[in-house]
Design a protein around this motif. Sequence first.
Motif, mmCIF file in Angstrom:
data_model
loop_
_atom_site.group_PDB
_atom_site.id
_atom_site.type_symbol
_atom_site.label_atom_id
_atom_site.label_comp_id
_atom_site.label_asym_id
_atom_site.label_seq_id
_atom_site.Cartn_x
_atom_site.Cartn_y
_atom_site.Cartn_z
ATOM 1 N N LEU A 17 0.658 -1.300 0.324
ATOM 2 C CA LEU A 17 -0.235 0.160 0.137
ATOM 3 C C LEU A 17 0.941 1.172 -0.312
ATOM 4 O O LEU A 17 0.677 2.331 -1.215
ATOM 5 C CB LEU A 17 -1.092 0.049 1.278
ATOM 6 C CG LEU A 17 -2.315 -1.171 1.179
ATOM 7 C CD1 LEU A 17 -2.934 -0.964 2.616
ATOM 8 C CD2 LEU A 17 -2.991 -0.245 -0.600
ATOM 9 N N VAL A 18 2.162 1.370 0.219
ATOM 10 C CA VAL A 18 2.659 2.208 0.845
ATOM 11 C C VAL A 18 3.471 2.670 -0.208
ATOM 12 O O VAL A 18 3.644 3.345 -0.883
ATOM 13 C CB VAL A 18 3.497 2.167 2.053
ATOM 14 C CG1 VAL A 18 5.028 3.772 1.859
ATOM 15 C CG2 VAL A 18 3.513 2.465 3.148
ATOM 16 N N VAL A 19 3.984 1.696 -1.231
ATOM 17 C CA VAL A 19 4.680 1.697 -2.258
ATOM 18 C C VAL A 19 3.107 1.975 -3.929
ATOM 19 O O VAL A 19 3.752 3.037 -4.209
ATOM 20 C CB VAL A 19 4.633 0.194 -3.218
ATOM 21 C CG1 VAL A 19 5.665 0.188 -4.177
ATOM 22 C CG2 VAL A 19 6.091 -0.239 -2.238
ATOM 23 N N GLY A 20 2.043 1.554 -3.538
ATOM 24 C CA GLY A 20 1.039 2.289 -4.394
ATOM 25 C C GLY A 20 1.109 3.516 -4.126
ATOM 26 O O GLY A 20 0.777 4.148 -5.045
ATOM 27 N N ALA A 21 1.086 3.909 -3.009
ATOM 28 C CA ALA A 21 0.308 5.765 -2.767
ATOM 29 C C ALA A 21 1.873 6.198 -2.581
ATOM 30 O O ALA A 21 1.224 7.098 -3.677
ATOM 31 C CB ALA A 21 -0.299 5.120 -0.837
ATOM 32 N N VAL A 22 2.684 6.276 -2.744
ATOM 33 C CA VAL A 22 3.724 6.953 -2.692
ATOM 34 C C VAL A 22 3.930 6.821 -3.910
ATOM 35 O O VAL A 22 4.200 8.169 -4.709
ATOM 36 C CB VAL A 22 5.411 6.606 -2.522
ATOM 37 C CG1 VAL A 22 6.734 7.516 -2.407
ATOM 38 C CG2 VAL A 22 5.136 6.801 -0.590
ATOM 39 N N VAL A 23 4.216 5.799 -5.141
ATOM 40 C CA VAL A 23 4.271 6.116 -6.797
ATOM 41 C C VAL A 23 3.033 6.690 -7.162
ATOM 42 O O VAL A 23 3.625 7.517 -7.883
ATOM 43 C CB VAL A 23 4.413 5.239 -7.302
ATOM 44 C CG1 VAL A 23 4.808 4.633 -8.769
ATOM 45 C CG2 VAL A 23 6.355 4.103 -6.679
ATOM 46 N N GLY A 24 2.333 6.920 -7.245
ATOM 47 C CA GLY A 24 0.306 7.137 -7.152
ATOM 48 C C GLY A 24 0.514 8.581 -7.465
ATOM 49 O O GLY A 24 0.141 9.662 -8.376
ATOM 50 N N ALA A 60 1.645 -3.613 -7.416
ATOM 51 C CA ALA A 60 1.520 -2.415 -6.227
ATOM 52 C C ALA A 60 2.695 -1.438 -7.352
ATOM 53 O O ALA A 60 1.446 0.143 -7.341
ATOM 54 C CB ALA A 60 2.489 -2.330 -5.311
ATOM 55 N N GLY A 61 3.580 -1.639 -7.923
ATOM 56 C CA GLY A 61 4.443 0.174 -8.206
ATOM 57 C C GLY A 61 3.304 0.459 -9.790
ATOM 58 O O GLY A 61 3.576 1.726 -9.599
ATOM 59 N N VAL A 62 3.334 -0.934 -10.399
ATOM 60 C CA VAL A 62 2.939 -1.002 -11.328
ATOM 61 C C VAL A 62 1.626 0.372 -11.619
ATOM 62 O O VAL A 62 0.932 1.231 -12.580
ATOM 63 C CB VAL A 62 2.162 -2.035 -12.031
ATOM 64 C CG1 VAL A 62 1.361 -2.167 -13.775
ATOM 65 C CG2 VAL A 62 4.045 -2.655 -12.639
ATOM 66 N N ILE A 63 0.345 -0.824 -10.390
ATOM 67 C CA ILE A 63 -0.813 0.258 -10.621
ATOM 68 C C ILE A 63 -0.819 1.529 -9.641
ATOM 69 O O ILE A 63 -1.195 2.408 -10.752
ATOM 70 C CB ILE A 63 -2.053 -0.672 -9.920
ATOM 71 C CG1 ILE A 63 -1.728 -2.074 -10.011
ATOM 72 C CG2 ILE A 63 -2.864 -0.104 -8.585
ATOM 73 C CD1 ILE A 63 -2.990 -3.168 -9.031
ATOM 74 N N GLY A 149 4.684 1.613 -19.854
ATOM 75 C CA GLY A 149 6.082 2.858 -19.170
ATOM 76 C C GLY A 149 6.055 2.331 -17.433
ATOM 77 O O GLY A 149 6.888 1.984 -16.807
ATOM 78 N N ALA A 150 5.346 2.222 -17.167
ATOM 79 C CA ALA A 150 4.985 1.622 -15.445
ATOM 80 C C ALA A 150 5.692 0.230 -15.593
ATOM 81 O O ALA A 150 5.977 0.138 -14.401
ATOM 82 C CB ALA A 150 3.443 1.863 -15.239
ATOM 83 N N GLY A 156 10.435 -3.583 -14.081
ATOM 84 C CA GLY A 156 11.821 -4.209 -14.579
ATOM 85 C C GLY A 156 12.557 -3.719 -13.090
ATOM 86 O O GLY A 156 14.123 -4.531 -12.580
ATOM 87 N N THR A 157 12.156 -2.133 -12.146
ATOM 88 C CA THR A 157 13.501 -2.318 -11.499
ATOM 89 C C THR A 157 13.233 -2.820 -9.916
ATOM 90 O O THR A 157 13.968 -3.434 -9.474
ATOM 91 C CB THR A 157 12.691 -0.654 -10.638
ATOM 92 O OG1 THR A 157 12.988 0.248 -11.682
ATOM 93 C CG2 THR A 157 13.925 -0.525 -9.476
#
Length: 218
Positions: A17-24, A60-63, A149-150, A156-157
């Motif tokens: 959730l933190v990954v998705g929220a911060v990236v978003g 999470a990062g992609v979304i 790109g996402a 990829g990362t």
Amino acid sequence: MTVVSLLQAIPPLTVYLVVGAVVGVESLGVPLPGEIVLVTAALMSSHHELAVNPVGVGAAGVIGAAVGDSIGYAVGRRLGMPLFDWLGRRFPKHFGPGHVAFAERLFDRWGARAVFFGRFIALLRIFAGPLAGALKMRYRRFLVANVSGAICWAGGTTALIYFAGVAAERWLTRFSWIALVVAVVAGAIAAALLRERTSRAIAELEAEHAAKSGSATG
């Protein structure tokens, strides 16, 4: 309490959730350290004593990236370029005329590819969605570049950091820390050189904008 036991106490869902929220939120146009959060979570997933799953981190990062950029696109399309004028007055360090001009120049040159490659460039990660909307890029083209790109950036990362972390654990049981330190220093130097080149280009555009403003008022 050790660091490992502290990390083990963090629920994996919280990490996702933190990954998705911060990236978003970063993709919306807010300058947050999305890449650092993604890399940290990917490193956590490479330690098998932790329950964090690399697939969950990547997803999470992609979304977060795709949804955040799409919301940023909608905001930029509705408010147009005056949005960046307002942001430039409020946050000149991140949205000054040079930053906007630099991003616009990349969009003029690359088109939808700027959205794709913008995932890998800190400045464009913040600008890509809102600027694509403000410049009235067709949403279908934007969406394809945004999602692809996402996937490439976040997926990829995560994969790269995960496998690097697993390999590092094995290597460091047999070799010294020297190789790891050299790799980290080399990566830091490359990032610093890229940041310096971008800052120099932005500074030149800031000077051009100031000269044009001075001649217009003179």
